[in-house]
Design an enzyme around this catalytic site. Structure first.
Site, PDB file in Angstrom:
ATOM      1  N   ASN A 196     -15.530  21.758 -34.825  1.00 27.60           N
ATOM      2  CA  ASN A 196     -14.660  21.205 -35.872  1.00 27.60           C
ATOM      3  C   ASN A 196     -14.109  19.824 -35.549  1.00 27.60           C
ATOM      4  O   ASN A 196     -13.928  18.988 -36.435  1.00 27.60           O
ATOM      5  CB  ASN A 196     -13.476  22.142 -36.125  1.00 27.60           C
ATOM      6  CG  ASN A 196     -13.895  23.500 -36.657  1.00 27.60           C
ATOM      7  OD1 ASN A 196     -14.929  23.621 -37.306  1.00 27.60           O
ATOM      8  ND2 ASN A 196     -13.110  24.515 -36.364  1.00 27.60           N
ATOM      9  N   HIS A 200     -26.794  20.193 -45.971  1.00 23.93           N
ATOM     10  CA  HIS A 200     -26.951  18.939 -45.225  1.00 23.93           C
ATOM     11  C   HIS A 200     -27.700  17.888 -46.032  1.00 23.93           C
ATOM     12  O   HIS A 200     -27.997  16.812 -45.507  1.00 23.93           O
ATOM     13  CB  HIS A 200     -27.665  19.203 -43.902  1.00 23.93           C
ATOM     14  CG  HIS A 200     -26.777  19.746 -42.846  1.00 23.93           C
ATOM     15  ND1 HIS A 200     -27.183  19.943 -41.535  1.00 23.93           N
ATOM     16  CD2 HIS A 200     -25.480  20.141 -42.886  1.00 23.93           C
ATOM     17  CE1 HIS A 200     -26.179  20.436 -40.831  1.00 23.93           C
ATOM     18  NE2 HIS A 200     -25.137  20.575 -41.629  1.00 23.93           N
ATOM     19  N   HIS A 252     -16.910  26.314 -42.258  1.00 30.22           N
ATOM     20  CA  HIS A 252     -16.313  26.509 -40.942  1.00 30.22           C
ATOM     21  C   HIS A 252     -15.069  27.398 -41.002  1.00 30.22           C
ATOM     22  O   HIS A 252     -14.676  27.963 -39.986  1.00 30.22           O
ATOM     23  CB  HIS A 252     -15.986  25.156 -40.314  1.00 30.22           C
ATOM     24  CG  HIS A 252     -17.196  24.480 -39.749  1.00 30.22           C
ATOM     25  ND1 HIS A 252     -17.183  23.803 -38.551  1.00 30.22           N
ATOM     26  CD2 HIS A 252     -18.465  24.390 -40.197  1.00 30.22           C
ATOM     27  CE1 HIS A 252     -18.393  23.322 -38.294  1.00 30.22           C
ATOM     28  NE2 HIS A 252     -19.181  23.663 -39.289  1.00 30.22           N
ATOM     29  N   ARG A 291     -18.222  21.536 -45.756  1.00 32.21           N
ATOM     30  CA  ARG A 291     -18.220  21.944 -44.350  1.00 32.21           C
ATOM     31  C   ARG A 291     -16.927  22.678 -43.998  1.00 32.21           C
ATOM     32  O   ARG A 291     -16.925  23.645 -43.226  1.00 32.21           O
ATOM     33  CB  ARG A 291     -18.390  20.709 -43.455  1.00 32.21           C
ATOM     34  CG  ARG A 291     -18.537  21.007 -41.970  1.00 32.21           C
ATOM     35  CD  ARG A 291     -18.788  19.714 -41.203  1.00 32.21           C
ATOM     36  NE  ARG A 291     -18.941  19.910 -39.777  1.00 32.21           N
ATOM     37  CZ  ARG A 291     -20.069  20.224 -39.172  1.00 32.21           C
ATOM     38  NH1 ARG A 291     -21.158  20.387 -39.888  1.00 32.21           N
ATOM     39  NH2 ARG A 291     -20.126  20.378 -37.863  1.00 32.21           N
TER      40      ARG A 291
END
Length: 327
Positions: free
Chosen positions: A98, A197, A70, A66
């Protein structure tokens, strides 16, 4: 016979050319062998650190994946997400997408410290973020691939861009497609990368609205999550697995869950809701190899979003702050 001065100069120039051309990458391109000669120990060091933390806490593997995602969605993969706030800019760590959801900063710090001990000032924090994300996927059972490296680190961060560029857990399909398209990624990339995910967790506030209000959800699945996350006084610290079947293994279980209407987040189930991406979800649910193939391609393309290359940026000494330059 002695060489003339002009011949000597030509030989020196040729030798210099051969040395430079033997490098795996020029300063203005990304290349899989960028550190092959200048820091070959980057990969075993990174793998060792990631293996140590993921074996103890598998969810940190999802955090590192992640972290890469991001970072790349905000002005490219330039490690801007790692920067702490300063007097001149507000960092991205506290941006809505975040704050409280991105993890692994200390893992990047550890890799950077160990790498700089053997290759000081050579490896960027941005490249370490990518390598750590790849290693997390592999160590949790997912596909392997060669990462293209040579990025440099940004000298600033952009909280407002992070707020706007990153998709939300409540995003519908059209928003998801548009957010990825803005980064040069296709709807197929979006679906494949969402398969990340298959590992990781989410907190109650991110899925409470779905389990109480959405209709495209398995009733027993919704009820189980309602029991854990009441509508009033919703606990903020309780977490649920994004993949209810194999949460600590990188496989195609995420897509199998979507077919059963057991996607945890609204943005997850949006991929399979009588829409244009339904066929891709079915393909990945039935064919893990197809998912792995497209996920790797998506990760490679995401890693090439607006690369910051020499002479721009810098190689940070500390991943949490820009290098200090005395006046």
């Amino acid at each position: 016979m002695a060489l003339s001065s002009s011949s000597s100069f030509a030989i020196i120039a040729l030798s210099l050319f051969l040395v430079l051309s033997s490098e795996p990458s020029s300063a203005c391109t990304l290349h899989e062998n960028f550190y092959h000669k200048i820091c070959p120990k980057l990969f075993p060091i990174a793998r060792s650190v990631v293996k140590s933390v993921v074996s103890k806490e598998p969810v940190l593997g999802a955090g590192l994946l992640r972290l890469f995602f991001h970072d790349c969605f905000v002005n490219g993969c330039d490690a801007s997400i790692l920067l702490d706030d300063t007097s001149t800019f507000t960092g991205e760590k506290t941006a809505g997408p975040n704050n409280g959801s991105v993890r692994g900063y200390e893992v990047i710090d550890e890799i950077k410290s160990r790498v700089d001990a053997v290759c000081p000032g050579v490896v960027s924090c941005a490249d370490i973020v990518y390598v750590a994300a790849r290693d997390s996927v592999v160590l949790l059972g997912g596909p392997n691939w060669d990462v293209k490296l040579g990025r440099r680190d940004s000298k600033t961060a952009n909280k407002s861009h992070a707020e706007n560029a990153l998709p939300s857990f409540s995003s519908n399909l059209s928003i998801l497609i548009s957010k990825f398209k803005a980064q040069g990624l296709s709807a197929q990339d979006m679906v494949a990368l969402s398969g990340g995910h298959t590992i990781g967790q989410a907190r109650c506030p991110t899925f409470t609205a779905r389990v109480y209000n959405d209709t495209n959800i398995d009733p027993s699945f919704a009820k189980a999550k309602q029991n854990l996350c009441p509508l009033t006084n919703t606990p903020t610290n309780f977490v649920a697995n994004l993949d209810v079947t194999t949460p600590n293994y990188f496989d195609n279980g995420y897509f199998k869950n979507l077919l059963k209407k057991k996607g945890l987040l609204h943005s997850d189930q949006a991929l399979f809701s009588g829409s244009s991406t339904d066929s891709l979800v079915r393909t990945y649910a039935l064919n893990k190899r197809a998912f792995y193939h497209d996920f790797v391609n998506g990760m490679i393309r995401m890693g090439e979003i607006k690369p910051l290359l020499y002479p721009n940026g810098e190689i940070r000494e500390n991943c949490r702050r820009v290098n200090y330059k005395p006046l």
